[in-house]
Motif scaffolding. Structure first.
Motif, PDB file in Angstrom:
ATOM      1  N   TYR A   1       0.947  -1.092   0.125  1.00  0.00           N
ATOM      2  CA  TYR A   1      -0.286   0.076   0.047  1.00  0.00           C
ATOM      3  C   TYR A   1       0.860   1.171  -0.053  1.00  0.00           C
ATOM      4  CZ  TYR A   1      -3.590  -3.283   1.419  1.00  0.00           C
ATOM      5  OH  TYR A   1      -4.479  -4.374   1.310  1.00  0.00           O
ATOM      6  N   LEU A   2       0.593   2.241  -1.087  1.00  0.00           N
ATOM      7  CA  LEU A   2       1.545   3.212  -1.053  1.00  0.00           C
ATOM      8  C   LEU A   2       0.681   4.249  -0.630  1.00  0.00           C
ATOM      9  CD1 LEU A   2       3.364   2.814  -4.544  1.00  0.00           C
ATOM     10  CD2 LEU A   2       3.945   1.965  -2.459  1.00  0.00           C
ATOM     11  N   ILE A   3       1.209   4.917   0.497  1.00  0.00           N
ATOM     12  CA  ILE A   3       0.197   6.014   0.983  1.00  0.00           C
ATOM     13  C   ILE A   3       0.978   7.427   1.108  1.00  0.00           C
ATOM     14  CG2 ILE A   3      -0.821   6.852   3.322  1.00  0.00           C
ATOM     15  CD1 ILE A   3      -1.894   3.948   2.159  1.00  0.00           C
ATOM     16  N   ASP A   4       0.537   8.411   0.314  1.00  0.00           N
ATOM     17  CA  ASP A   4       1.054   9.747   0.194  1.00  0.00           C
ATOM     18  C   ASP A   4       1.231  10.248   1.742  1.00  0.00           C
ATOM     19  OD1 ASP A   4       1.061  12.635   0.090  1.00  0.00           O
ATOM     20  OD2 ASP A   4       0.439  12.289  -1.848  1.00  0.00           O
ATOM     21  N   PHE A   5       2.690  10.391   1.875  1.00  0.00           N
ATOM     22  CA  PHE A   5       3.239  10.982   3.288  1.00  0.00           C
ATOM     23  C   PHE A   5       2.433  12.300   3.497  1.00  0.00           C
ATOM     24  CE2 PHE A   5       6.218  14.066   4.909  1.00  0.00           C
ATOM     25  CZ  PHE A   5       6.356  13.816   6.210  1.00  0.00           C
ATOM     26  N   LYS A   6       2.272  13.512   2.425  1.00  0.00           N
ATOM     27  CA  LYS A   6       1.781  14.583   2.806  1.00  0.00           C
ATOM     28  C   LYS A   6       0.024  14.632   3.199  1.00  0.00           C
ATOM     29  CE  LYS A   6       5.482  17.214   1.147  1.00  0.00           C
ATOM     30  NZ  LYS A   6       5.894  18.319   0.310  1.00  0.00           N
ATOM     31  N   SER A   7      -0.614  14.037   2.407  1.00  0.00           N
ATOM     32  CA  SER A   7      -2.020  13.905   2.334  1.00  0.00           C
ATOM     33  C   SER A   7      -2.653  12.794   3.181  1.00  0.00           C
ATOM     34  CB  SER A   7      -2.516  13.987   1.018  1.00  0.00           C
ATOM     35  OG  SER A   7      -2.437  12.785   0.247  1.00  0.00           O
ATOM     36  N   GLY A   8      -1.891  11.610   3.075  1.00  0.00           N
ATOM     37  CA  GLY A   8      -2.368  10.559   3.700  1.00  0.00           C
ATOM     38  C   GLY A   8      -3.391   9.668   2.844  1.00  0.00           C
ATOM     39  N   ASP A   9      -3.463  10.140   1.395  1.00  0.00           N
ATOM     40  CA  ASP A   9      -4.228   9.210   0.404  1.00  0.00           C
ATOM     41  C   ASP A   9      -3.636   8.055   0.091  1.00  0.00           C
ATOM     42  OD1 ASP A   9      -5.981  11.527   0.626  1.00  0.00           O
ATOM     43  OD2 ASP A   9      -5.402  12.303  -1.179  1.00  0.00           O
ATOM     44  N   LEU A  10      -4.370   7.027  -0.274  1.00  0.00           N
ATOM     45  CA  LEU A  10      -3.672   5.672  -0.794  1.00  0.00           C
ATOM     46  C   LEU A  10      -3.511   6.216  -2.214  1.00  0.00           C
ATOM     47  CD1 LEU A  10      -3.339   2.668  -0.768  1.00  0.00           C
ATOM     48  CD2 LEU A  10      -5.541   2.501  -1.450  1.00  0.00           C
ATOM     49  N   ILE A  11      -2.230   6.024  -2.787  1.00  0.00           N
ATOM     50  CA  ILE A  11      -1.851   6.236  -4.045  1.00  0.00           C
ATOM     51  C   ILE A  11      -1.992   5.080  -5.096  1.00  0.00           C
ATOM     52  CG2 ILE A  11       0.178   6.793  -5.696  1.00  0.00           C
ATOM     53  CD1 ILE A  11       1.259   8.662  -3.464  1.00  0.00           C
ATOM     54  N   GLN A  12      -1.707   3.998  -4.273  1.00  0.00           N
ATOM     55  CA  GLN A  12      -1.697   2.694  -5.287  1.00  0.00           C
ATOM     56  C   GLN A  12      -1.685   1.511  -4.274  1.00  0.00           C
ATOM     57  OE1 GLN A  12       1.406   2.725  -8.249  1.00  0.00           O
ATOM     58  NE2 GLN A  12       0.972   0.877  -8.886  1.00  0.00           N
ATOM     59  N   ARG A  13      -2.216   0.363  -4.740  1.00  0.00           N
ATOM     60  CA  ARG A  13      -2.248  -0.974  -3.985  1.00  0.00           C
ATOM     61  C   ARG A  13      -1.471  -1.949  -4.934  1.00  0.00           C
ATOM     62  NH1 ARG A  13      -6.960  -4.423  -1.283  1.00  0.00           N
ATOM     63  NH2 ARG A  13      -7.059  -5.356  -3.322  1.00  0.00           N
ATOM     64  N   GLU A  14      -0.626  -2.350  -4.610  1.00  0.00           N
ATOM     65  CA  GLU A  14       0.345  -3.375  -5.607  1.00  0.00           C
ATOM     66  C   GLU A  14       0.481  -4.749  -4.966  1.00  0.00           C
ATOM     67  OE1 GLU A  14       4.317  -1.604  -5.738  1.00  0.00           O
ATOM     68  OE2 GLU A  14       3.540  -0.074  -7.203  1.00  0.00           O
ATOM     69  N   GLY A  15       0.136  -5.775  -5.857  1.00  0.00           N
ATOM     70  CA  GLY A  15       0.345  -6.998  -5.227  1.00  0.00           C
ATOM     71  C   GLY A  15       1.323  -7.932  -6.177  1.00  0.00           C
ATOM     72  N   LEU A  16       2.110  -8.935  -5.269  1.00  0.00           N
ATOM     73  CA  LEU A  16       3.094  -9.680  -6.116  1.00  0.00           C
ATOM     74  C   LEU A  16       2.496 -10.950  -6.541  1.00  0.00           C
ATOM     75  CD1 LEU A  16       5.736  -9.890  -3.451  1.00  0.00           C
ATOM     76  CD2 LEU A  16       5.882  -8.514  -5.285  1.00  0.00           C
TER      77      LEU A  16
END
Length: 170
Positions: free
Chosen positions: A155-170
């Motif tokens: 889960y890539l979470i934007d440091f400044k806004s706290g928004d979920l940018i992307q969810r990646e799976g292997l």
């Protein structure tokens, strides 16, 4: 090697063969050689990582006025970034992120400019993350992020806004 046995009141002398001791010392030597080679291999494998961390700390000190350094993290996204965490002379928590491939790309953040790692974990949980394995600070597409790893998903979470940018799976 001589072994003295006492059986039924009689002393019996046995001549032990030297084969046992030859095998014993051969196996002991082989085990010691394997341990030595494994140790050399592990030290060689760890050294580049430690050197890169030392270089990141040195670079971070050039860009920020650290009074103390608490840890160094490595983020492995499309590019590799090292983040040095610590406090500046005024006691504020700071993070300096360095692009491994382009040492001139250095970003300095006050921790108060964005969300904490714990906040990023809460956000990831609200988006479906179960057990959190690791949370790492880094950069994705020029945006400072917290990467929260949970059961093979990132889960890539934007440091400044706290928004979920992307969810990646292997």
């Amino acid at each position: 090697c001589v072994i003295l046995l006492r059986k039924h009141g009689k002393n019996t002398i046995l001549q032990a063969s030297g084969h046992f001791w030859r095998y014993f010392f051969s196996i002991l030597g082989l085990v010691m050689l394997i341990i030595a080679l494994t140790t050399v291999f592990l030290i060689g494998a760890i050294r580049p990582h430690k050197q890169a961390q030392s270089q990141a700390i040195q670079t971070a000190k050039e860009y920020a006025d650290f009074s103390s350094i608490t840890r160094v993290e490595q983020y492995n996204g499309r590019e590799v970034f090292y983040t040095v965490f610590g406090k500046d002379k005024s006691g504020q928590k700071i993070m300096v992120t360095i692009n491994k491939a382009h040492a001139g790309q250095v970003y300095v953040y006050q921790a108060s400019q964005g969300i904490s790692a714990k906040d990023a974990q809460k956000i990831a949980r609200s988006k479906g993350a179960k057990t959190i394995q690791k949370t790492t600070f880094g950069m994705a597409k020029g945006v400072p992020i917290w990467e929260v790893r949970s059961n093979g998903l990132y889960y890539l979470i934007d440091f400044k806004s706290g928004d979920l940018i992307q969810r990646e799976g292997l």
